[in-house]
Design a protein around this motif. Structure first.
Motif, mmCIF file in Angstrom:
data_model
loop_
_atom_site.group_PDB
_atom_site.id
_atom_site.type_symbol
_atom_site.label_atom_id
_atom_site.label_comp_id
_atom_site.label_asym_id
_atom_site.label_seq_id
_atom_site.Cartn_x
_atom_site.Cartn_y
_atom_site.Cartn_z
ATOM 1 N N ARG A 217 -7.656 -0.726 2.566
ATOM 2 C CA ARG A 217 -7.575 -0.032 1.277
ATOM 3 C C ARG A 217 -6.324 -0.517 0.562
ATOM 4 O O ARG A 217 -5.198 -0.219 0.975
ATOM 5 C CB ARG A 217 -7.528 1.482 1.497
ATOM 6 C CG ARG A 217 -8.858 2.040 1.971
ATOM 7 C CD ARG A 217 -8.702 3.437 2.543
ATOM 8 N NE ARG A 217 -8.236 4.409 1.564
ATOM 9 C CZ ARG A 217 -9.034 5.098 0.738
ATOM 10 N NH1 ARG A 217 -10.331 4.880 0.761
ATOM 11 N NH2 ARG A 217 -8.543 5.995 -0.093
ATOM 12 N N PHE B 105 -9.171 1.667 -5.535
ATOM 13 C CA PHE B 105 -8.840 0.669 -4.527
ATOM 14 C C PHE B 105 -9.659 -0.598 -4.785
ATOM 15 O O PHE B 105 -10.754 -0.548 -5.359
ATOM 16 C CB PHE B 105 -9.121 1.205 -3.123
ATOM 17 C CG PHE B 105 -8.324 2.444 -2.791
ATOM 18 C CD1 PHE B 105 -7.031 2.333 -2.302
ATOM 19 C CD2 PHE B 105 -8.850 3.706 -3.004
ATOM 20 C CE1 PHE B 105 -6.286 3.465 -2.030
ATOM 21 C CE2 PHE B 105 -8.120 4.845 -2.729
ATOM 22 C CZ PHE B 105 -6.828 4.722 -2.238
ATOM 23 N N VAL C 83 0.824 -1.217 0.000
ATOM 24 C CA VAL C 83 0.000 0.000 0.000
ATOM 25 C C VAL C 83 0.855 1.262 0.000
ATOM 26 O O VAL C 83 0.374 2.349 0.280
ATOM 27 C CB VAL C 83 -0.957 0.008 1.215
ATOM 28 C CG1 VAL C 83 -1.934 -1.158 1.125
ATOM 29 C CG2 VAL C 83 -0.185 -0.031 2.531
ATOM 30 N N THR D 38 -1.482 4.754 1.627
ATOM 31 C CA THR D 38 -2.892 4.801 2.023
ATOM 32 C C THR D 38 -3.067 5.439 3.393
ATOM 33 O O THR D 38 -4.102 6.055 3.659
ATOM 34 C CB THR D 38 -3.498 3.396 2.036
ATOM 35 O OG1 THR D 38 -2.705 2.539 2.878
ATOM 36 C CG2 THR D 38 -3.555 2.799 0.636
#
Length: 635
Positions: free
Chosen positions: A276, A301, A132, A223
């Motif tokens: 996410r 996402f 992420v 994120t």
């Protein structure tokens, strides 16, 4: 045979394998000096909860009621973090007219329970570890950066750092659309700006030529830098009454993305992966992306409905220990950096043996499950030791090698002389010393900053190498001759025997893993004051502990260091009995107080290191009856 990941979570539609971007779409490679500077810069960032690769992970598993002595599910969880004093967790029961009836583990300052249970459900976390974060190379000109052939203004803000006893320090933060420029805050990363430019596409090259750019900057897309709902997710899961509520709460959980195991009093067990997770345009996030080409931007996402989940699997249990939770058929890229499955497969093996065949299933108790959490079997040793036993040795090395015969691969800290535990503790001491010497001798070509830490990634590397006895990696660069696998393994085994003889005496039967694998609990404020009386008061240890890296009892250590000292621990252990919540069990690393003079400062440590747990009481009547002290706050 190396372990395989546990059965993947279900509930997600099929899809083709996740392939990397075509070669033509790959980001232009940055100069080697740039990558090295970036690595050194990131290595200088503060370590918050542990060194990656040094044992940071977690175990969680849940067993359906058909396989328990209680007839209801049992859920277990033990997150692995760096050891701290006081411990990172606070044990709490929250019972109030505000609508919360929940108990478990929380963090200081968080008004809810992170891991635990309420009257209807229980849950536990392990790290999914999805990718992420992406780094973008930005092409900058003063306070502008290049995007698709146009110069865009960098966002700027000023943050003020308050300094006690000194003047405030202003900090200017510049951001591209991808995120803050890390290179503005790091001299090492800032030096990237004077590196020669990478190859640009035609439009970018024309704009760069016209604009006289300054060079590179490094931006972070993460994120966690976006506003999210994780705090709301904690409150929602605390109040969830069943599977539907639980999944609705999990959908709010943004960062950090976790594996969540689930059980409820009705008998349902399950798994959900929330968080996410970015969907990328070009590229797959494993290399720095060109910020000047918007084709590499995140496009969104992964929808929650498409994240892995599972409910009431036929096997009767769910296990997560940072291993791959979904197979290559999955259409989205979560990560390529899974754990290699030594912990998860060991838990699966213990469960399968305990439960027996489907026709005659066994039954597991809360005590059985707590015992599994404290399992100290070294699964890598079980693979490598048969080879080590065949190595021809003489002298003290041969005497040490004899310890490996009859070893059950358990790694206790100590045991009475002549006992099985004593033999295991001696064999574990020798094996781990061999492992450390083997890594150092084999990978002597690597710079010190990249020395093997000995975790399960290196298990896999060595298992591959032992099939190629003449690989160039076996050659010792410090000698004129060319060594092969036998030469290096013999040298490692002899070196380990010499090391332990110097440290613990000439009798291999007297060696003990706990004399070298030690844990020191250092107070985060005063633990390294340099003042002996202060450190004596606030710290605890060093004390020998069982376990090791990539073991269920995950007291990890770093083979790149000059000691076997523990760098990661099961920060707490919890076992929830969904048939009778009053019979649940818990323990944390130190104690529930952060005050060194308080009796609860480290009163749980000795129980923790010996695998014991304490009652995790739930009902008001039981708590009132067993309470030793009551503290009442009045306005």
């Amino acid at each position: 045979t190396p372990p395989v990941p546990t059965p993947p979570a279900g509930g997600v539609g099929g899809g083709g394998p996740v392939d990397g971007a075509p070669a033509g779409d790959a980001a232009p490679p940055a100069p080697a000096a740039t990558l090295d500077a970036l690595a050194r810069g990131l290595a200088g960032l503060p370590v918050l909860v542990g060194n990656a690769g040094a044992g940071i992970g977690s175990n969680s598993f849940v067993i359906a009621g058909d396989h328990t002595t209680t007839g209801r599910p049992i859920l277990a969880n033990d997150p692995h973090l760096s050891p701290t004093m006081p411990g990172i967790w606070y044990q709490m029961g929250l019972h109030c007219s505000c609508g919360y009836e929940v108990a478990g583990f929380t963090f200081s300052g968080v008004p809810g329970v992170i891991i635990g249970h309420n009257a209807r459900i229980a849950w536990g976390f392990t790290n999914l570890n999805p990718d992420v974060t992406d780094l973008y190379l930005e092409y900058v000109r003063r306070d502008q950066y290049l995007v698709d052939g146009r110069w865009q203004p960098l966002e700027k803000s000023t943050e003020t750092i308050k300094v006690a006893g000194g003047p405030d320090v202003p900090l200017i933060v510049r951001r591209s659309k991808h995120g803050p420029l890390l290179s503005d805050a790091s001299k090492v990363l800032r030096d990237i700006g004077v590196q020669p430019p990478v190859t640009l596409n035609e439009a970018a090259a024309q704009a760069a030529a016209a604009g006289s750019p300054d060079g590179y900057a490094v931006a972070l897309r993460w994120t966690a830098l976006d506003p999210g709902h994780t705090a709301e997710a904690i409150f929602a899961i605390n109040r969830a009454a069943g599977w539907a509520d639980f999944r609705a709460a999990a959908e709010l959980f943004d960062v950090p993305a976790q594996n969540i195991v689930y059980a409820d009093v009705e008998g349902t067990i399950g798994y959900q992966s929330p968080g996410r997770v970015p969907v990328r345009g070009k590229g797959d996030g494993r290399w720095m992306a060109p910020g000047w080409d918007s084709a590499y931007d995140w496009t969104g996402f992964v929808p929650f409905a498409e994240l892995p989940w599972e409910r009431d699997p036929n096997r009767g249990y769910v296990v997560t220990a940072n291993q791959a939770v979904i197979g290559p058929q999955y259409e989205h890229l979560l990560t390529t950096d899974w754990a290699y499955g030594y912990r998860s497969q060991r838990i699966v093996t213990m469960l399968d043996r305990a439960l027996g065949s489907p026709a005659a299933p066994g039954r597991l108790s809360v005590a059985d499950v707590a015992g599994m959490q404290f399992d100290n079997r070294n699964s890598m040793a079980a693979v490598l030791v048969p080879t080590l036993r065949r190595i021809p040795l003489t002298g003290r090395a041969a005497k040490a090698q004899a310890l490996l015969t009859g070893w059950d691969y358990q790694q206790p800290a100590d045991g009475p002389r002549g006992s099985v535990a004593a033999h295991s503790a001696a064999a574990a001491a020798y094996y781990n010393a061999v492992w450390r010497h083997l890594l150092r001798r084999t990978f002597d070509e690597l710079p010190a900053d990249y020395a093997p830490d000995g975790d399960d990634r290196w298990f896999e590397v060595v298992l591959t190498l032992v099939t190629d006895a003449t690989s160039a990696w076996w050659d010792d660069q410090s000698t004129p001759q060319t060594e092969n696998a036998l030469d290096i393994v013999q040298s490692a085994m002899a070196g380990a025997a010499d090391e332990l003889t110097r440290a613990q005496g000439a009798d291999p039967q007297g060696w003990r893993w706990g004399r070298m694998h030690r844990l020191t609990l250092a107070n985060q404020s005063f633990g390294k004051s340099g003042i002996d009386p202060i450190e004596w008061l606030f710290n605890h240890g060093p004390i020998g502990v069982p376990g090791g890296s990539a073991i269920v009892d995950a007291t990890g250590w770093d083979a790149a260091d000059d000691s076997y000292d523990v760098t990661a621990v099961p920060s707490m252990r919890m076992v929830v009995d969904l048939s009778n919540l009053d019979e649940s069990r818990w323990i944390q690393l130190t104690g529930n107080s952060g005050h060194a003079f308080h009796p609860n400062y480290r009163d749980q440590f000795d129980l923790w290191r010996t695998g014991e747990t304490l009652p995790m009481r739930w009902t008001e009547a039981t708590i009132a009856r067993e309470a030793a002290e009551t503290l009442t706050f009045r306005p």
